[in-house]
Design a protein around this motif. Structure first.
Motif, PDB file in Angstrom:
ATOM      1  N   ILE A   1       0.839  -1.203   0.000  1.00  0.00           N
ATOM      2  CA  ILE A   1       0.000   0.000   0.000  1.00  0.00           C
ATOM      3  C   ILE A   1       0.872   1.250   0.000  1.00  0.00           C
ATOM      4  CG2 ILE A   1      -1.705   1.312   1.322  1.00  0.00           C
ATOM      5  CD1 ILE A   1      -2.845  -1.341   2.270  1.00  0.00           C
ATOM      6  N   VAL A   2       1.935   1.233   0.795  1.00  0.00           N
ATOM      7  CA  VAL A   2       2.852   2.374   0.829  1.00  0.00           C
ATOM      8  C   VAL A   2       3.498   2.569  -0.541  1.00  0.00           C
ATOM      9  CG1 VAL A   2       4.974   3.281   1.868  1.00  0.00           C
ATOM     10  CG2 VAL A   2       3.283   2.141   3.302  1.00  0.00           C
ATOM     11  N   ALA A   3       3.725   1.472  -1.262  1.00  0.00           N
ATOM     12  CA  ALA A   3       4.343   1.573  -2.585  1.00  0.00           C
ATOM     13  C   ALA A   3       3.497   2.389  -3.546  1.00  0.00           C
ATOM     14  CB  ALA A   3       4.585   0.170  -3.146  1.00  0.00           C
ATOM     15  N   ARG A   4       2.199   2.514  -3.295  1.00  0.00           N
ATOM     16  CA  ARG A   4       1.335   3.319  -4.152  1.00  0.00           C
ATOM     17  C   ARG A   4       1.640   4.805  -4.019  1.00  0.00           C
ATOM     18  NH1 ARG A   4      -3.712   3.583  -2.773  1.00  0.00           N
ATOM     19  NH2 ARG A   4      -4.606   3.682  -4.874  1.00  0.00           N
ATOM     20  N   ILE A   5       2.282   5.176  -2.899  1.00  0.00           N
ATOM     21  CA  ILE A   5       2.564   6.596  -2.646  1.00  0.00           C
ATOM     22  C   ILE A   5       3.792   7.045  -3.414  1.00  0.00           C
ATOM     23  CG2 ILE A   5       3.030   8.307  -0.856  1.00  0.00           C
ATOM     24  CD1 ILE A   5       1.655   6.431   1.133  1.00  0.00           C
TER      25      ILE A   5
ATOM     26  N   ILE B   1      -9.038 -10.572  17.687  1.00  0.00           N
ATOM     27  CA  ILE B   1      -8.978  -9.109  17.700  1.00  0.00           C
ATOM     28  C   ILE B   1      -7.852  -8.622  16.790  1.00  0.00           C
ATOM     29  CG2 ILE B   1      -8.462  -7.089  19.146  1.00  0.00           C
ATOM     30  CD1 ILE B   1      -9.833  -8.533  21.459  1.00  0.00           C
ATOM     31  N   THR B   2      -6.694  -9.276  16.879  1.00  0.00           N
ATOM     32  CA  THR B   2      -5.553  -8.893  16.046  1.00  0.00           C
ATOM     33  C   THR B   2      -5.867  -9.054  14.569  1.00  0.00           C
ATOM     34  OG1 THR B   2      -3.944  -9.451  17.764  1.00  0.00           O
ATOM     35  CG2 THR B   2      -3.160  -9.415  15.503  1.00  0.00           C
ATOM     36  N   ALA B   3      -6.455 -10.194  14.200  1.00  0.00           N
ATOM     37  CA  ALA B   3      -6.762 -10.440  12.789  1.00  0.00           C
ATOM     38  C   ALA B   3      -7.735  -9.398  12.249  1.00  0.00           C
ATOM     39  CB  ALA B   3      -7.336 -11.848  12.619  1.00  0.00           C
ATOM     40  N   CYS B   4      -8.769  -9.094  13.022  1.00  0.00           N
ATOM     41  CA  CYS B   4      -9.731  -8.075  12.585  1.00  0.00           C
ATOM     42  C   CYS B   4      -9.074  -6.703  12.518  1.00  0.00           C
ATOM     43  CB  CYS B   4     -10.923  -8.045  13.547  1.00  0.00           C
ATOM     44  SG  CYS B   4     -11.952  -9.529  13.499  1.00  0.00           S
ATOM     45  N   GLY B   5      -8.217  -6.413  13.482  1.00  0.00           N
ATOM     46  CA  GLY B   5      -7.527  -5.127  13.491  1.00  0.00           C
ATOM     47  C   GLY B   5      -6.603  -4.953  12.305  1.00  0.00           C
ATOM     48  N   VAL B   6      -5.892  -6.015  11.939  1.00  0.00           N
ATOM     49  CA  VAL B   6      -4.997  -5.950  10.778  1.00  0.00           C
ATOM     50  C   VAL B   6      -5.795  -5.717   9.500  1.00  0.00           C
ATOM     51  CG1 VAL B   6      -3.438  -7.315   9.326  1.00  0.00           C
ATOM     52  CG2 VAL B   6      -3.135  -7.286  11.809  1.00  0.00           C
ATOM     53  N   ALA B   7      -6.916  -6.433   9.355  1.00  0.00           N
ATOM     54  CA  ALA B   7      -7.760  -6.251   8.165  1.00  0.00           C
ATOM     55  C   ALA B   7      -8.289  -4.822   8.086  1.00  0.00           C
ATOM     56  CB  ALA B   7      -8.916  -7.245   8.192  1.00  0.00           C
ATOM     57  N   LEU B   8      -8.728  -4.286   9.228  1.00  0.00           N
ATOM     58  CA  LEU B   8      -9.227  -2.911   9.253  1.00  0.00           C
ATOM     59  C   LEU B   8      -8.104  -1.924   8.940  1.00  0.00           C
ATOM     60  CD1 LEU B   8     -11.470  -0.858   9.865  1.00  0.00           C
ATOM     61  CD2 LEU B   8     -10.805  -0.991  12.288  1.00  0.00           C
ATOM     62  N   GLN B   9      -6.922  -2.159   9.478  1.00  0.00           N
ATOM     63  CA  GLN B   9      -5.781  -1.272   9.232  1.00  0.00           C
ATOM     64  C   GLN B   9      -5.458  -1.194   7.747  1.00  0.00           C
ATOM     65  OE1 GLN B   9      -1.961  -1.446  11.637  1.00  0.00           O
ATOM     66  NE2 GLN B   9      -1.234  -2.304   9.711  1.00  0.00           N
ATOM     67  N   LEU B  10      -5.463  -2.339   7.077  1.00  0.00           N
ATOM     68  CA  LEU B  10      -5.146  -2.354   5.650  1.00  0.00           C
ATOM     69  C   LEU B  10      -6.209  -1.619   4.834  1.00  0.00           C
ATOM     70  CD1 LEU B  10      -3.853  -6.030   5.265  1.00  0.00           C
ATOM     71  CD2 LEU B  10      -2.499  -3.926   5.369  1.00  0.00           C
ATOM     72  N   ALA B  11      -7.473  -1.809   5.210  1.00  0.00           N
ATOM     73  CA  ALA B  11      -8.550  -1.120   4.495  1.00  0.00           C
ATOM     74  C   ALA B  11      -8.449   0.387   4.680  1.00  0.00           C
ATOM     75  CB  ALA B  11      -9.909  -1.632   4.975  1.00  0.00           C
ATOM     76  N   LEU B  12      -8.196   0.818   5.914  1.00  0.00           N
ATOM     77  CA  LEU B  12      -8.064   2.253   6.190  1.00  0.00           C
ATOM     78  C   LEU B  12      -6.827   2.827   5.510  1.00  0.00           C
ATOM     79  CD1 LEU B  12      -9.000   2.347   9.996  1.00  0.00           C
ATOM     80  CD2 LEU B  12     -10.344   3.282   8.101  1.00  0.00           C
ATOM     81  N   ALA B  13      -5.732   2.079   5.544  1.00  0.00           N
ATOM     82  CA  ALA B  13      -4.497   2.557   4.917  1.00  0.00           C
ATOM     83  C   ALA B  13      -4.689   2.749   3.417  1.00  0.00           C
ATOM     84  CB  ALA B  13      -3.360   1.575   5.187  1.00  0.00           C
ATOM     85  N   TYR B  14      -5.383   1.833   2.786  1.00  0.00           N
ATOM     86  CA  TYR B  14      -5.642   1.962   1.355  1.00  0.00           C
ATOM     87  C   TYR B  14      -6.485   3.210   1.077  1.00  0.00           C
ATOM     88  CZ  TYR B  14      -6.893   0.639  -3.417  1.00  0.00           C
ATOM     89  OH  TYR B  14      -7.061   0.625  -4.775  1.00  0.00           O
ATOM     90  N   SER B  15      -7.477   3.453   1.943  1.00  0.00           N
ATOM     91  CA  SER B  15      -8.353   4.612   1.746  1.00  0.00           C
ATOM     92  C   SER B  15      -7.647   5.937   1.993  1.00  0.00           C
ATOM     93  CB  SER B  15      -9.568   4.503   2.682  1.00  0.00           C
ATOM     94  OG  SER B  15     -10.302   3.330   2.426  1.00  0.00           O
ATOM     95  N   LEU B  16      -6.722   5.933   2.961  1.00  0.00           N
ATOM     96  CA  LEU B  16      -6.065   7.179   3.371  1.00  0.00           C
ATOM     97  C   LEU B  16      -4.685   7.354   2.739  1.00  0.00           C
ATOM     98  CD1 LEU B  16      -6.987   7.059   7.175  1.00  0.00           C
ATOM     99  CD2 LEU B  16      -8.031   8.502   5.414  1.00  0.00           C
ATOM    100  N   SER B  17      -4.276   6.429   1.879  1.00  0.00           N
ATOM    101  CA  SER B  17      -2.934   6.515   1.300  1.00  0.00           C
ATOM    102  C   SER B  17      -2.758   7.754   0.430  1.00  0.00           C
ATOM    103  CB  SER B  17      -2.629   5.261   0.474  1.00  0.00           C
ATOM    104  OG  SER B  17      -3.582   5.109  -0.582  1.00  0.00           O
TER     105      SER B  17
END
Length: 461
Positions: A259-263, A386-402
């Motif tokens: 995701i960071v590579a998109r920046i 909790i960790t698995a759900c948090g990681v999935a949410l983090q990736l979705a948010l990161a993609y949206s906010l990249s």
């Protein structure tokens, strides 16, 4: 037991773990630099991180079960926990070592990105040569993890620290000898790693033999029916959620790179360097987590449910470290990037990323460290979810906010971690009013004494 005593015990258990983890990270970075310099890419670190998640099932599960049995002064249970760890090692190691050796070339091709890596076609045979020694040698790495797990469960976190410093010191000394003096190239790097770890493992076996608690357990007659398969199953059930938690975070970190590579190119380089700099802080959080897990399991084994008290001290210690990391990054971000050899746009992007990372690190410190209380009490399955759900949410948010650059990535990480902290806080509040007989999340019944009542089994507390 007073708050000051809990805090003292946690610090006593945690600081050796921190230096053990830091020694491994430092040696891993330097060893990776040797391999990359020779054209083999960063194969060592990438693959070992994945394989560490595999053996954590045995190592972490053994630590919790040995600590709980030690708290109960149950020699037969200690022996069962130790046997379970070694049975899992014996089952997993041949699959990884032999299977990895046979598939070394396809694995090298996969790790290098399917095209020989950035170093061209020469990288593939070099990576394959490295794997031809490193993958069979993974048996030593796995055995060391089990030895560490046993010792930590017995309350000894200093010996694993010493063994890690010994192994990694030998690796750093042997690398130039085998690579340059003996002109063995990447094979020399792999040989140095396996030899350094083998020496440390032999020393670890000597310590295990001399440990009074473990020797007594080995000589004790079993007081319950059991089998090797039952011991292994119990260890696997305890350690698998902890392994899943680790793997979920590792996969999330790798996906975040994409995701960071998109920046931009500079941002990817800055992210990679800043992530390595973060290890100095995050290793401290994981050290407190291991200490909390050991301490909680010991006291529960002794029939004392002090999860609430331990949790408060864990939050105090981890929160203080997280706040210290935040202030350090705000003040010293440019110098940190300079220390890692970055300059120009990469240094600027990295400094901005580090300065925005503080809130996330503070939240991460609390979540990671408090998770140790649940690992020690059987709550790791819920923690892994909790960790698995948090990681999935983090990736979705990161993609949206990249689109906002690295600050957007930091915001996504902080928001996802805040929700994970809210979830674990809800779990933590459930420990506020323990009953006389409680059950942990794995279904193990735990007898609980009242906080002010004396316990006959307090000499290990």
């Amino acid at each position: 037991m007073g708050a000051a005593e809990h805090r003292r015990r946690l610090v006593s258990l945690a600081y050796p773990v921190y230096f053990e983890l830091l020694a491994g990270v430092t040696a891993g970075i330097i060893n990776m630099a040797w391999v990359a310099r020779l054209g083999g890419g960063a194969v060592a670190t990438n693959v070992e991180n994945l394989l560490l998640g595999v053996i954590l099932v045995a190592g972490s599960g053994t630590t919790v079960l040995v600590a709980r049995a030690r708290g109960a002064e149950d020699s037969a249970a200690i022996r069962s926990a130790v046997r379970g760890g070694w049975v899992l090692w014996a089952l997993v190691t041949p699959l990884v070592a032999i299977g990895g050796y046979l598939c070394r070339e396809p694995l090298a091709h996969l790790v290098l990105g399917g095209s020989g890596g950035s170093g061209g076609s020469d990288s593939l045979p070099l990576a394959t040569a490295y794997f031809s020694i490193a993958l069979p040698g993974i048996a030593v790495f796995f055995a060391t993890n089990v030895v560490d797990g046993i010792l930590k469960g017995a309350g000894d976190t200093r010996t694993p620290m010493k063994l890690a410093i010994l192994a990694n010191g030998l690796i750093l000394g042997l690398d130039p000898l085998f690579i340059l003096r003996f002109d063995l190239g990447v094979r020399g790097a792999a040989i140095a790693t396996v030899l350094g770890r083998t020496v440390a493992l032999m020393c670890g076996f000597v310590v295990l033999h001399r440990n009074g608690v473990l020797r007594q357990a080995a000589q004790a007659a079993p007081n319950r029916a059991g089998s090797l398969s039952a011991d292994a199953r119990r260890t696997a059930e305890t350690g698998l959620p902890m392994s899943a938690d680790f793997v979920a975070r590792m996969v999330g970190a790798l996906a975040l790179v994409a995701i960071v590579a998109r920046i931009g190119v500079s941002e990817v380089a800055a992210y990679g360097i800043a992530t390595k700099a973060m290890y100095v802080a995050t290793m401290a959080f994981y050290a407190i987590r291991q200490a909390a897990s050991i301490r909680t399991a010991q006291l529960l084994g002794a029939g004392r449910d002090e999860r609430r008290a331990i949790g408060r001290q864990v939050l105090l210690l981890a929160g203080s470290l997280g706040l210290m990391a935040l202030l350090t990054l705000l003040a010293a971000a440019p110098w940190i990037m300079w220390a890692f050899g970055s300059e120009g746009e990469v240094a600027e992007a990295g400094a901005l990323y580090l300065r925005c990372l503080g809130p996330y690190l503070t939240l991460l410190a609390c979540f990671i460290a408090l998770g140790g209380v649940f690992e020690g009490s059987g709550g790791s399955p819920a923690l892994a979810r909790i960790t698995a759900c948090g990681v999935a949410l983090q990736l979705a948010l990161a993609y949206s906010l990249s689109g906002s650059g690295l600050p957007g990535i930091c915001l996504a990480m902080a928001l996802a971690m805040a929700l994970q902290c809210a979830a674990i806080a809800r779990m933590y509040r459930r420990t506020e009013h323990p009953t006389a007989t409680d059950c942990d999340d794995s279904g193990v019944r735990i007898s609980v004494t009242e906080p002010d009542s004396p316990s006959p089994d307090n000499r290990f507390a």
